[in-house]
Design a protein around this motif. Structure first.
Motif, PDB file in Angstrom:
ATOM      1  N   LEU A  94      10.129   8.252  -6.342  1.00 14.47           N
ATOM      2  CA  LEU A  94      10.574   7.729  -5.052  1.00 14.47           C
ATOM      3  C   LEU A  94      10.427   6.206  -5.044  1.00 14.47           C
ATOM      4  CD1 LEU A  94      11.623   9.218  -2.445  1.00 14.47           C
ATOM      5  CD2 LEU A  94       9.397   8.692  -1.463  1.00 14.47           C
ATOM      6  N   PRO A  95      11.054   5.507  -5.993  1.00 11.63           N
ATOM      7  CA  PRO A  95      10.858   4.057  -6.109  1.00 11.63           C
ATOM      8  C   PRO A  95      11.342   3.282  -4.902  1.00 11.63           C
ATOM      9  CG  PRO A  95      12.684   4.766  -7.487  1.00 11.63           C
ATOM     10  CD  PRO A  95      11.995   6.019  -7.013  1.00 11.63           C
ATOM     11  N   GLU A  96      12.270   3.844  -4.145  1.00 12.23           N
ATOM     12  CA  GLU A  96      12.801   3.124  -2.987  1.00 12.23           C
ATOM     13  C   GLU A  96      11.763   2.929  -1.896  1.00 12.23           C
ATOM     14  OE1 GLU A  96      14.292   7.462  -2.636  1.00 12.23           O
ATOM     15  OE2 GLU A  96      13.852   5.990  -4.206  1.00 12.23           O
ATOM     16  N   CYS A  97      10.673   3.672  -1.936  1.00 13.09           N
ATOM     17  CA  CYS A  97       9.618   3.488  -0.934  1.00 13.09           C
ATOM     18  C   CYS A  97       8.812   2.216  -1.203  1.00 13.09           C
ATOM     19  CB  CYS A  97       8.683   4.697  -0.919  1.00 13.09           C
ATOM     20  SG  CYS A  97       7.290   4.515   0.218  1.00 13.09           S
ATOM     21  N   ARG A  98       8.682   1.828  -2.467  1.00 12.04           N
ATOM     22  CA  ARG A  98       7.901   0.648  -2.867  1.00 12.04           C
ATOM     23  C   ARG A  98       6.456   0.718  -2.345  1.00 12.04           C
ATOM     24  NH1 ARG A  98      11.209  -4.908  -2.461  1.00 12.04           N
ATOM     25  NH2 ARG A  98      11.908  -4.170  -0.419  1.00 12.04           N
ATOM     26  N   LEU A  99       5.882   1.889  -2.483  1.00 12.33           N
ATOM     27  CA  LEU A  99       4.475   2.091  -2.154  1.00 12.33           C
ATOM     28  C   LEU A  99       3.607   1.533  -3.272  1.00 12.33           C
ATOM     29  CD1 LEU A  99       2.228   3.718  -0.467  1.00 12.33           C
ATOM     30  CD2 LEU A  99       2.551   5.449  -2.252  1.00 12.33           C
ATOM     31  N   ASP A 100       2.509   0.872  -2.948  1.00 11.67           N
ATOM     32  CA  ASP A 100       1.599   0.415  -3.998  1.00 11.67           C
ATOM     33  C   ASP A 100       0.191   0.940  -3.762  1.00 11.67           C
ATOM     34  OD1 ASP A 100       0.788  -1.324  -1.916  1.00 11.67           O
ATOM     35  OD2 ASP A 100       0.306  -2.914  -3.324  1.00 11.67           O
ATOM     36  N   TRP A 101      -0.588   0.951  -4.834  1.00  8.55           N
ATOM     37  CA  TRP A 101      -1.944   1.489  -4.811  1.00  8.55           C
ATOM     38  C   TRP A 101      -2.832   0.759  -3.818  1.00  8.55           C
ATOM     39  CZ3 TRP A 101      -6.119  -1.623  -5.796  1.00  8.55           C
ATOM     40  CH2 TRP A 101      -5.851  -2.863  -6.394  1.00  8.55           C
ATOM     41  N   ALA A 102      -2.634  -0.553  -3.660  1.00 10.50           N
ATOM     42  CA  ALA A 102      -3.506  -1.339  -2.798  1.00 10.50           C
ATOM     43  C   ALA A 102      -3.347  -0.967  -1.325  1.00 10.50           C
ATOM     44  CB  ALA A 102      -3.261  -2.825  -3.000  1.00 10.50           C
ATOM     45  N   THR A 103      -2.159  -0.548  -0.928  1.00 12.54           N
ATOM     46  CA  THR A 103      -1.979  -0.078   0.445  1.00 12.54           C
ATOM     47  C   THR A 103      -2.831   1.168   0.680  1.00 12.54           C
ATOM     48  OG1 THR A 103       0.244  -0.995   0.703  1.00 12.54           O
ATOM     49  CG2 THR A 103      -0.315   0.897   2.080  1.00 12.54           C
ATOM     50  N   LEU A 104      -2.790   2.113  -0.267  1.00  8.91           N
ATOM     51  CA  LEU A 104      -3.620   3.310  -0.148  1.00  8.91           C
ATOM     52  C   LEU A 104      -5.104   2.946  -0.194  1.00  8.91           C
ATOM     53  CD1 LEU A 104      -1.614   5.678  -2.512  1.00  8.91           C
ATOM     54  CD2 LEU A 104      -1.631   5.695  -0.008  1.00  8.91           C
ATOM     55  N   ALA A 105      -5.452   1.997  -1.045  1.00 11.90           N
ATOM     56  CA  ALA A 105      -6.853   1.570  -1.142  1.00 11.90           C
ATOM     57  C   ALA A 105      -7.307   0.897   0.141  1.00 11.90           C
ATOM     58  CB  ALA A 105      -7.039   0.636  -2.328  1.00 11.90           C
ATOM     59  N   GLY A 106      -6.411   0.123   0.774  1.00 13.06           N
ATOM     60  CA  GLY A 106      -6.759  -0.509   2.041  1.00 13.06           C
ATOM     61  C   GLY A 106      -7.066   0.526   3.107  1.00 13.06           C
ATOM     62  N   ILE A 107      -6.258   1.584   3.151  1.00 13.72           N
ATOM     63  CA  ILE A 107      -6.516   2.661   4.105  1.00 13.72           C
ATOM     64  C   ILE A 107      -7.816   3.372   3.748  1.00 13.72           C
ATOM     65  CG2 ILE A 107      -5.697   4.907   4.918  1.00 13.72           C
ATOM     66  CD1 ILE A 107      -2.839   3.813   4.632  1.00 13.72           C
ATOM     67  N   GLY A 108      -8.005   3.668   2.464  1.00 18.17           N
ATOM     68  CA  GLY A 108      -9.225   4.350   2.040  1.00 18.17           C
ATOM     69  C   GLY A 108     -10.481   3.573   2.359  1.00 18.17           C
ATOM     70  N   TYR A 109     -10.385   2.248   2.263  1.00 22.57           N
ATOM     71  CA  TYR A 109     -11.531   1.405   2.603  1.00 22.57           C
ATOM     72  C   TYR A 109     -11.853   1.495   4.088  1.00 22.57           C
ATOM     73  CZ  TYR A 109     -14.265  -2.705   3.754  1.00 22.57           C
ATOM     74  OH  TYR A 109     -15.229  -3.540   4.259  1.00 22.57           O
ATOM     75  N   VAL A 110     -10.843   1.315   4.931  1.00 24.55           N
ATOM     76  CA  VAL A 110     -11.082   1.299   6.374  1.00 24.55           C
ATOM     77  C   VAL A 110     -11.502   2.680   6.869  1.00 24.55           C
ATOM     78  CG1 VAL A 110     -10.041   0.871   8.626  1.00 24.55           C
ATOM     79  CG2 VAL A 110      -9.487  -0.620   6.710  1.00 24.55           C
ATOM     80  N   GLU A 111     -10.885   3.725   6.330  1.00 22.84           N
ATOM     81  CA  GLU A 111     -11.176   5.068   6.808  1.00 22.84           C
ATOM     82  C   GLU A 111     -12.560   5.565   6.420  1.00 22.84           C
ATOM     83  OE1 GLU A 111      -9.512   6.701   8.877  1.00 22.84           O
ATOM     84  OE2 GLU A 111      -7.521   5.819   8.855  1.00 22.84           O
ATOM     85  N   SER A 112     -12.984   5.314   5.181  1.00 25.77           N
ATOM     86  CA  SER A 112     -14.235   5.936   4.733  1.00 25.77           C
ATOM     87  C   SER A 112     -14.983   5.130   3.691  1.00 25.77           C
ATOM     88  CB  SER A 112     -13.929   7.321   4.144  1.00 25.77           C
ATOM     89  OG  SER A 112     -13.270   7.205   2.887  1.00 25.77           O
ATOM     90  N   ARG A 113     -14.587   3.861   3.493  1.00 24.20           N
ATOM     91  CA  ARG A 113     -15.181   3.058   2.410  1.00 24.20           C
ATOM     92  C   ARG A 113     -15.049   3.808   1.084  1.00 24.20           C
ATOM     93  NH1 ARG A 113     -14.726   0.176   6.328  1.00 24.20           N
ATOM     94  NH2 ARG A 113     -16.218  -1.383   7.029  1.00 24.20           N
ATOM     95  N   HIS A 114     -13.873   4.401   0.872  1.00 25.55           N
ATOM     96  CA  HIS A 114     -13.568   5.155  -0.344  1.00 25.55           C
ATOM     97  C   HIS A 114     -14.542   6.314  -0.534  1.00 25.55           C
ATOM     98  CE1 HIS A 114     -11.016   1.742  -1.013  1.00 25.55           C
ATOM     99  NE2 HIS A 114     -12.051   0.944  -1.150  1.00 25.55           N
ATOM    100  N   GLY A 115     -14.807   7.009   0.564  1.00 23.53           N
ATOM    101  CA  GLY A 115     -15.664   8.175   0.507  1.00 23.53           C
ATOM    102  C   GLY A 115     -17.146   7.886   0.580  1.00 23.53           C
TER     103      GLY A 115
END
Length: 246
Positions: A94-115
């Motif tokens: 799904l390259p058209e989404c242009r999702l990157d790992w850092a966006t997911l990491a940013g959410i993971g940090y705010v949500e739970s400090r990566h668990g």
């Protein structure tokens, strides 16, 4: 307060840098954020069966890159391999989404400090230990979200609660839940499953996350708060800078 540069990874390894004019606020407390299920209509929901490695999405991440970037960024390696593996899967399918790992990491940090919220951790299998359950969404400090799953996912038959390292509520998980580690179970307490589900939600709302307004809308759908958007943007920006090195 200031302008943050946000680098979005695209196919071929190039970076598209966009600027968000957001107030960057201090980190959140040790209480998981809460949100309501997205109510906007978005793009087609990305498939849950993207191209995975033999052991799931985390298997797609380059081990040397993960080790190096984890050391530079402070993200635990097991969480980072989940975020990076999902990016690889989406770049393939799904390259058209242009999702990157850092966006997911940013959410993971705010949500739970990566668990790591409240002394927890993500183990080698990607499992959150102990399991994370947010506060009841009873309308007192949060939106009011009566139970939607009979307590099956969150253990609460009266009110919904956000669960797992990426903090999904049951109704959102029902639509976007995924099996990132290919064990036959869609489990929001597993970082591989949760990171893949988060990607599906973000791309459904945003479409092309390389566009500033789409990125902001996608993060807003995860948690409708300017403060939240700012925190995710700030964390993602720090992680991209750490990965880029000096």
């Amino acid at each position: 307060m200031g302008r943050r540069g946000i680098g979005i990874a695209v196919a071929g390894g190039a970076l598209l840098t966009i600027a968000l004019t957001l107030t960057v606020l201090p980190g959140s407390s040790d209480t998981p954020p809460t949100r309501i299920a997205p109510s906007v209509e978005g793009h087609p929901v990305p498939p849950s069966g993207l191209e995975y490695g033999a052991a799931g999405t985390a298997d797609l991440a380059d081990a040397d890159w993960v080790a190096r970037t984890a050391a530079e960024s402070g993200i635990p390696e097991r969480a980072l391999s989940a975020y990076a593996g999902v990016e690889v899967a989406f770049l393939r399918d799904l390259p058209e989404c242009r999702l990157d790992w850092a966006t997911l990491a940013g959410i993971g940090y705010v949500e739970s400090r990566h668990g790591r919220l409240q002394g927890g951790r993500i183990d080698e299998a990607g499992q959150q230990t102990p399991a994370i359950f947010g506060i009841p969404l009873d309308g007192e400090r949060t939106a009011e979200v009566p139970d939607t799953d009979g307590g099956a996912l969150d253990g609460d038959a009266e009110w919904d609660r956000a669960v797992g390292p990426m903090q999904f509520i049951p109704s959102t998980w029902e639509r976007f839940g995924a099996d990132g580690n290919l064990d036959g179970v869609e489990d929001p307490q597993n970082i591989d499953d949760a990171a893949l589900a988060a990607a599906r939600l973000l791309c459904w709302v945003g479409g092309d996350l390389g566009e500033t307004e789409n990125w902001i809308a996608a993060i807003d759908s995860y948690n409708r708060s300017v403060e939240y958007n700012n925190e995710v943007a700030g964390a993602a920006d720090r992680y991209r800078a750490a990965a880029a090195g000096p």
